[in-house]
Design a protein around this motif. Structure first.
Motif, mmCIF file in Angstrom:
data_model
loop_
_atom_site.group_PDB
_atom_site.id
_atom_site.type_symbol
_atom_site.label_atom_id
_atom_site.label_comp_id
_atom_site.label_asym_id
_atom_site.label_seq_id
_atom_site.Cartn_x
_atom_site.Cartn_y
_atom_site.Cartn_z
ATOM 1 N N VAL A 184 52.798 -25.413 15.151
ATOM 2 C CA VAL A 184 53.126 -25.494 16.575
ATOM 3 C C VAL A 184 53.723 -26.856 16.910
ATOM 4 C CG1 VAL A 184 52.162 -25.508 18.902
ATOM 5 C CG2 VAL A 184 51.405 -23.787 17.249
ATOM 6 N N ASP A 188 57.524 -27.447 18.307
ATOM 7 C CA ASP A 188 57.707 -28.049 19.628
ATOM 8 C C ASP A 188 58.526 -29.333 19.566
ATOM 9 O OD1 ASP A 188 56.294 -26.005 20.758
ATOM 10 O OD2 ASP A 188 54.394 -27.109 20.907
ATOM 11 N N ASN A 189 58.351 -30.122 18.511
ATOM 12 C CA ASN A 189 58.985 -31.435 18.456
ATOM 13 C C ASN A 189 60.302 -31.457 17.686
ATOM 14 O OD1 ASN A 189 56.953 -33.530 19.680
ATOM 15 N ND2 ASN A 189 55.692 -32.181 18.422
ATOM 16 N N TRP A 192 62.142 -24.774 15.082
ATOM 17 C CA TRP A 192 61.569 -23.884 14.073
ATOM 18 C C TRP A 192 62.252 -24.034 12.718
ATOM 19 C CZ3 TRP A 192 64.672 -20.240 11.769
ATOM 20 C CH2 TRP A 192 65.857 -19.881 12.422
#
Length: 432
Positions: A184, A188-189, A192
């Motif tokens: 995750v 998020d950072n 994908w």
């Protein structure tokens, strides 16, 4: 065997030579492979192998959004992965038993890493199925915790095997717990694509770690006993002609059915009952955390309690927990409690199942015979996911599958009770 375990005890060496005679003499250069090193490296492999595939669900939304796919596209790829993991397991086990574990682990890690990297560049359903489905599925068959457990049974002395099998299973669950937040955070950072790239390169760490679990090819075995010279086909004929092994395999089907159904459909079931997705996340986390305790506890208990009773208790406990869960109003507390109980019995079937296979037939073809048991597990998993979706689409409810899961749990609890926990009787060559 003293070179493996650092022991000069003749009695222990003679006992081990009859159970793991295929290992043969080991050079002094292998004395660094103490039981602690073997267990540590095996647990690290189990964690790495089980972690990324448990976090693939977090890639459904970003990939589906980017390529305008339906969730059925991603679901099919994961279903193919699970099925091929099961079908590839006995093949990988047979190759490992014949040519040594290290080669199989290397190929499996390369396939796993390659599949994740191909998934990173997938832009069509075909490439997704090839990467996340075929390559990762066969990669898991070659480097997952199943082969780690067979290596533990071959390389460790009997008094250390029970707890080691539990630790190896728990390590896979810890990988599930660890890689979920890592996945995750990476998505998020960094996106994908970068997350899959990191996961792919992490899988390459399995290659050096597998050096600690390497077993020599059969060809290098010196003067094996007649039982250890058993051929592949004779081993299969002996196993599937053995009533206790067949019962064990049939019971393992239920484990896969229940686990896969809960993993895929429980979050949606909870949302249907008005439970928030955040609570659903805590339920899955509870399963992962309590599975560590359950696997370690069963690994310890199987040294002193009959393994068939342990398995029967696990399946019956699952059936009772499921019955209580669907019989009372669904609340956040009851959902998390169900997750905790499910976690205690989640993968705790694996240590006694693999130990029973080793007890019945020895460790010569352990990876192969446990692999066929795992096929039954994965077929059950495939049906659990598939039937869950079909039944919900037709009836708008998961209730029939919950009751089917309860029925399977009770049947498996009964099926395991007649298992005979002793080595299979084999003809012994008489002197002239």
């Amino acid at each position: 065997m003293a070179a493996y375990f650092g022991s000069a005890n003749d009695k222990m060496r003679n006992t081990m030579s009859t159970q793991v005679g295929e290992l043969g003499p080991v050079s002094r250069s292998s004395t660094w492979r103490t039981p602690a090193i073997i267990i540590l490296c095996g647990c690290a492999i189990g964690m790495l192998g089980f972690g990324p595939r448990s976090a693939l669900g977090f890639f459904v939304q970003p990939m589906s959004h980017e390529f305008a796919w339906g969730r059925d596209v991603f679901g099919l790829a994961i279903a193919v992965q699970n099925l091929l993991w099961g079908l590839g397991q006995p093949v990988a086990g047979a190759v490992a038993d014949r040519f040594g574990l290290f080669r199989v682990m290397c190929v499996g890690a390369l396939l796993y890493a390659g599949g994740l990297l191909l998934m990173r560049y997938s832009s069509t359903p075909l490439s997704l199925n090839l990467g996340a489905g075929v390559m990762v599925g066969f990669g898991l068959a070659g480097c997952s915790f199943n082969l780690v457990l067979s290596a533990f049974s071959k390389l460790l002395p009997p008094e250390k095997r029970g707890l080691a099998l539990g630790a190896g299973t728990a390590a896979g669950s810890f990988g599930q717990f660890l890689f979920a937040p890592i996945g995750v955070a990476l998505i998020d950072n960094f996106g994908w694509q970068q997350a899959l790239t990191v996961f792919g390169f992490l899988m390459l760490l399995i290659i050096p770690l597998s050096l600690a679990l390497s077993t020599p090819p059969v060809a290098s075995t010196a003067s094996a006993a007649p039982a250890d010279e058993q051929t592949f086909m004779k081993a299969l004929a002996e196993a599937f002609g053995h009533r206790s092994y067949v019962l064990l395999v049939l019971g393992f089907f239920t484990c896969g059915f229940q686990l896969a159904f809960i993993t895929v459909h429980l979050p949606a079931f909870l949302v249907d009952r008005g439970i928030s997705t955040q609570t659903g996340g805590w339920v899955i986390a509870a399963i992962g955390l309590f599975n560590i305790m359950g696997s370690l506890s069963v690994g310890y208990l199987q040294n002193s309690l009959p393994k068939r009773y342990i398995l029967s208790t696990i399946y019956f406990t699952r059936a009772l927990a499921t019955l209580a869960f669907i019989s009372f109003p669904i609340t956040p507390f009851s959902a998390i409690a169900f997750g905790a109980i499910s976690g205690l019995t989640w993968l705790s079937t694996v240590p006694p199942t693999s130990a029973l296979v080793a007890l019945m037939f020895g460790t010569r073809w352990l990876a192969t015979l446990y692999g066929f048991a795992f096929v039954s597990h994965q077929v059950g998993g495939f049906l659990g996911v598939w039937l869950g979706g079909i039944v919900f689409e037709r009836f708008g409810s998961y209730t029939p599958i919950w009751w089917l899961s309860i029925l399977f749990g009770v049947l498996s609890a009964l099926i395991n009770l007649p298992i005979v926990e002793k080595p299979v009787a084999r003809a012994v060559a008489q002197p002239a």
